[in-house]
Structure formats: C-alpha cells, structure tokens
Design a protein around this motif. Structure first.
Motif, mmCIF file in Angstrom:
data_model
loop_
_atom_site.group_PDB
_atom_site.id
_atom_site.type_symbol
_atom_site.label_atom_id
_atom_site.label_comp_id
_atom_site.label_asym_id
_atom_site.label_seq_id
_atom_site.Cartn_x
_atom_site.Cartn_y
_atom_site.Cartn_z
ATOM 1 N N VAL A 1 0.763 -1.317 -0.029
ATOM 2 C CA VAL A 1 0.106 0.070 -0.010
ATOM 3 C C VAL A 1 0.815 1.102 0.087
ATOM 4 C CG1 VAL A 1 -1.775 1.255 1.336
ATOM 5 C CG2 VAL A 1 -1.601 -1.306 1.358
ATOM 6 N N LEU B 1 -10.054 8.049 1.949
ATOM 7 C CA LEU B 1 -10.497 6.785 1.432
ATOM 8 C C LEU B 1 -11.580 6.353 2.608
ATOM 9 C CD1 LEU B 1 -9.859 4.177 -0.078
ATOM 10 C CD2 LEU B 1 -8.147 3.489 1.476
ATOM 11 N N HIS C 1 -14.595 1.468 5.089
ATOM 12 C CA HIS C 1 -14.986 0.175 4.306
ATOM 13 C C HIS C 1 -14.607 -1.136 5.035
ATOM 14 C CE1 HIS C 1 -10.974 0.910 3.101
ATOM 15 N NE2 HIS C 1 -10.835 -0.202 2.917
ATOM 16 N N GLU D 1 -13.182 -4.487 4.071
ATOM 17 C CA GLU D 1 -12.358 -5.078 3.079
ATOM 18 C C GLU D 1 -13.130 -6.075 2.366
ATOM 19 O OE1 GLU D 1 -9.603 -3.278 3.090
ATOM 20 O OE2 GLU D 1 -8.389 -4.133 1.656
ATOM 21 N N THR E 1 -4.736 6.185 9.690
ATOM 22 C CA THR E 1 -5.897 5.068 9.344
ATOM 23 C C THR E 1 -7.140 5.357 10.156
ATOM 24 O OG1 THR E 1 -3.898 3.622 8.950
ATOM 25 C CG2 THR E 1 -6.383 2.636 9.030
ATOM 26 N N HIS F 1 -12.594 0.512 8.192
ATOM 27 C CA HIS F 1 -11.500 1.339 8.117
ATOM 28 C C HIS F 1 -11.440 2.040 6.891
ATOM 29 C CE1 HIS F 1 -10.229 -2.094 5.716
ATOM 30 N NE2 HIS F 1 -9.236 -1.504 5.141
ATOM 31 N N ARG G 1 -8.661 5.886 5.253
ATOM 32 C CA ARG G 1 -7.637 6.782 5.590
ATOM 33 C C ARG G 1 -7.833 8.143 5.159
ATOM 34 N NH1 ARG G 1 -3.963 4.560 1.731
ATOM 35 N NH2 ARG G 1 -5.154 5.751 0.530
ATOM 36 N N ARG H 1 4.448 7.268 2.353
ATOM 37 C CA ARG H 1 4.003 6.388 3.303
ATOM 38 C C ARG H 1 4.038 4.958 2.595
ATOM 39 N NH1 ARG H 1 -1.322 4.611 4.553
ATOM 40 N NH2 ARG H 1 -1.966 4.806 6.674
ATOM 41 N N LEU I 1 2.964 0.692 3.442
ATOM 42 C CA LEU I 1 2.401 -0.278 4.407
ATOM 43 C C LEU I 1 2.452 -1.608 3.736
ATOM 44 C CD1 LEU I 1 -1.142 1.123 5.646
ATOM 45 C CD2 LEU I 1 1.269 1.592 6.617
ATOM 46 N N ARG J 1 0.358 -5.197 3.551
ATOM 47 C CA ARG J 1 -0.941 -5.637 3.858
ATOM 48 C C ARG J 1 -1.150 -7.222 3.552
ATOM 49 N NH1 ARG J 1 -5.440 -2.937 0.571
ATOM 50 N NH2 ARG J 1 -4.894 -4.590 -1.098
HETATM 51 O O1 AKG Z 1 -3.823 3.272 4.363
HETATM 52 C C1 AKG Z 1 -4.439 2.690 5.007
HETATM 53 O O2 AKG Z 1 -4.181 3.288 6.291
HETATM 54 C C2 AKG Z 1 -5.381 1.895 5.026
HETATM 55 C C3 AKG Z 1 -5.820 1.426 3.640
HETATM 56 C C4 AKG Z 1 -6.654 0.266 3.226
HETATM 57 O O3 AKG Z 1 -7.845 0.431 3.364
HETATM 58 C C5 AKG Z 1 -6.234 -1.008 3.114
HETATM 59 O O4 AKG Z 1 -5.103 -1.104 2.855
HETATM 60 O O5 AKG Z 1 -7.110 -1.953 3.018
#
Ligand code: AKG
Ligand code: FE2
Length: 321
Positions: free
Chosen positions: A122, A141, A144, A146, A170, A280, A282, A294, A296, A298
């Motif tokens: 991400v 964002l 939602h 997932e 987040t 969740h 963002r 940034r 991440l 996942r």
């Molecule tokens: O970037 C984020 O903090 C969450 C993004 C997101 O919804 C996800 O990776 O499922």
C-alpha cells in the motif's frame, strides 16, 4: 484497542525467525508460503502469541503490535504495488508480517488483486491520487469493510507500517457507532443490500461479471450475535434495494464517518483490523513520489482457511477469480 510493545529481545527473536525463513528458501507460492509461515509462527515469542490469541478470542476490533523489526536498510518506497512487486522491495518486512499474521489467522490472497500476491503493498501511486483504492492519497479513503462483496473476505486485515513520515491516520469506526432508530436498525439486519467488488479487483470475479454487476444477491449489513453484531459496509460499493434501506444506509454512513477513531501507524506498528467488527479508511495526504512516501504491507487473514477451501473446492490460498 489492545496494544503490545515488543521488547528488544523479542525483536531479536523475530529477526532470527525471519532470517531462517529466508535461508530455508521457501518459494513464494501462496499455499506453501502460508503453510510454512504457520509452522514457523509457532516459534514466535510466547508473549506475542498469547497476546494475539487473547485478542482473537476477545474479538478485539483493533489490535496493535509495536516494534516489529524493520530492515535499517529499507528500500525507497516504491511508487505503487507494481513497482514493489517487480523489485521485491520490503521482502524482509513481508516475511515478518506473514509470520506475525500467521499467529493470528490463516493468510490468503485474491487472484484478482495485485496479481495474486499474498502480501500486498500500500503506497501512493501516480494517477491513482483520487481513486477509491488503497493506492490513493489526495482523497479520503472512505470507511469500508475490506472486500465487502465476498463471503471469503478477511476476518482480519493486517497492516504493517514501514513508513509514515506525515503521520497520516488510518481511520476506524465500529458497529457501536450505529446508534440508530429501531426501524433503520431492522433495515440493516435484513437482506436489502447489494455489495460489489471494489476497484482494486481486476478482471472477472466469481459471481460478478464486472464491478458494475447489479445482479449480486441481496444481503445484510448487520448480522451475527444480536448483542455484538458484525458489520459489512462500504458506501462506495454497495447499493440499497429499496428506499427504506437507502435511508438506513445513509444514516449508517453518517454515523460511522462523523467521528471515526484515528490510528496513526508508526514504522514497525502492525495493526490487525477485525473486518467483521470495524470498518477502516484513511485520511487524505499529499504524495511525495520521492522514495520517502507512506508505505504499508498488507495481509488478509481468515480465522479458518477451510472457508476458502470449501468455497473454491480446492486447497488454495487465493480466492479464485
Ligand atoms: O492506508 C491505510 O491506512 C488503509 C488502506 C486500506 O484501506 C487498505 O489497505 O485496505
Ligand atoms: Fe482497506
């Protein structure tokens, strides 16, 4: 929220397991990698395993483990997941996430998402700044569930933060935010909603000819134990089947998005989002595209991968397209 800070000694133990996992040369086939990770996860520090088992049993909505070791020579943030896939950037962190994740659930992926990779990236992607996917940046964002459309959607979405220089949050909101009238609550517990694949899924998807397919069977927003219900919601990828359901959906959206909790992930923070209990999203941010963005990793987790085996009639860790 439940939080655990790993000690230096625990970080060293995890690093050793990651080193061994790499040295064992497990291939990156999702089935074998996930099964090997589950075996190795039994050797993670006992305090971590106890903490995750406790969070799982208590059905903690948000669970954070801080201090997951990151490579001090971490690569630059790739611009979007395709670049990350090509360069294998953050591979060490993928393994750390896979091992810790496997202590919480069974890792799995999607044939239709990020080319069937088990661990996703991400990071902001050029041209996607205002998209409705995790590659966005400048646009909020929205909250939602997932993969809201699918019965094999994750029980937990695990996000490991590698970089977050601007402290971008987040956002999360739980089912307890839904203080609704009995009529609206009833509407949400009835099969009066259609759910669709989001834009991160590409190609045809089981039971759906396209993201715009409006033939999906109607289903519920709220389900499960009456006193502690589960939730599925994604205002961008759902539709109400009748005006009363539409009214309940808008009211729910307002309540969830009015004051979500903000979880700012710092490097080494690993959050497990219970995808049945909280939604969740963002906060927006300005992408840099300079290698310091940034970033991440996942991972999707099921509490029992047999849900996927039974549905796809094969032992696979990828939800078939
Ligand atoms: O970037 C984020 O903090 C969450 C993004 C997101 O919804 C996800 O990776 O499922
Ligand atoms: Fe998400």
């Amino acid at each position: 929220m439940q939080r655990l800070q790993l000690t230096d000694a625990e970080q060293a133990e995890i690093n050793t397991l990651v080193d061994r996992f790499i040295a064992a040369g497990h291939d990156w086939d999702p089935l074998t990698a996930a099964e090997a990770a589950t075996a190795t996860a039994q050797r993670l520090p006992l305090r971590l395993r106890e903490f995750l088992t406790g969070a799982r049993t208590a059905e903690s909505g948000i669970t954070v483990v801080s201090g997951v070791p990151l490579d001090p020579r971490l690569a630059d943030t790739p611009i979007g997941w395709e670049a990350a896939a090509k360069s294998a950037a953050g591979r060490r962190e993928e393994i750390a996430l896979l091992l810790c994740g496997a202590a919480m659930g069974d890792p799995f992926g999607w044939e239709s998402q990020q080319e069937g990779r088990l661990v996703h990236d991400v990071s902001p992607s050029r041209g996607m700044e205002t998209s409705l996917t995790s590659a966005s940046s400048e646009k909020t964002l929205s909250l939602h569930t997932e993969d809201v459309f699918h019965p094999c959607r994750a029980d937990y979405v695990a996000l490991l933060c590698l970089r977050n220089p601007d402290g971008v949050a987040t956002t999360v909101a739980g089912v307890d935010a839904l203080r609704l009238s009995p009529e609206r609550r009833d509407a949400l517990t009835e099969p009066r909603f259609h759910f669709f694949p989001d834009d991160s899924h590409t190609g045809p998807i089981t039971g759906h000819t396209s993201g715009d397919d409006r033939e999906a069977e109607a289903d519920r927003v709220l389900f499960g134990p009456e006193q502690a219900p589960y939730l599925r919601f994604d205002v961008d990828f759902m539709e109400a089947a009748d005006p009363g359901a539409g009214d309940a959906m808008r009211a729910a959206d307002e309540l969830l998005s009015s004051s979500p909790d903000r979880v700012v992930l710092n490097p080494g923070d690993l959050v497990f989002i219970d995808n049945y209990k909280v939604v969740h999203g963002r906060a927006p941010f300005t992408p840099r595209y300079d290698g310091a963005d940034r970033w991440l990793k996942r991972l999707n987790l099921l509490r029992d991968v047999r849900r996927l085996y039974a549905r796809s009639n094969t032992r696979t860790r990828l939800v078939p397209a």
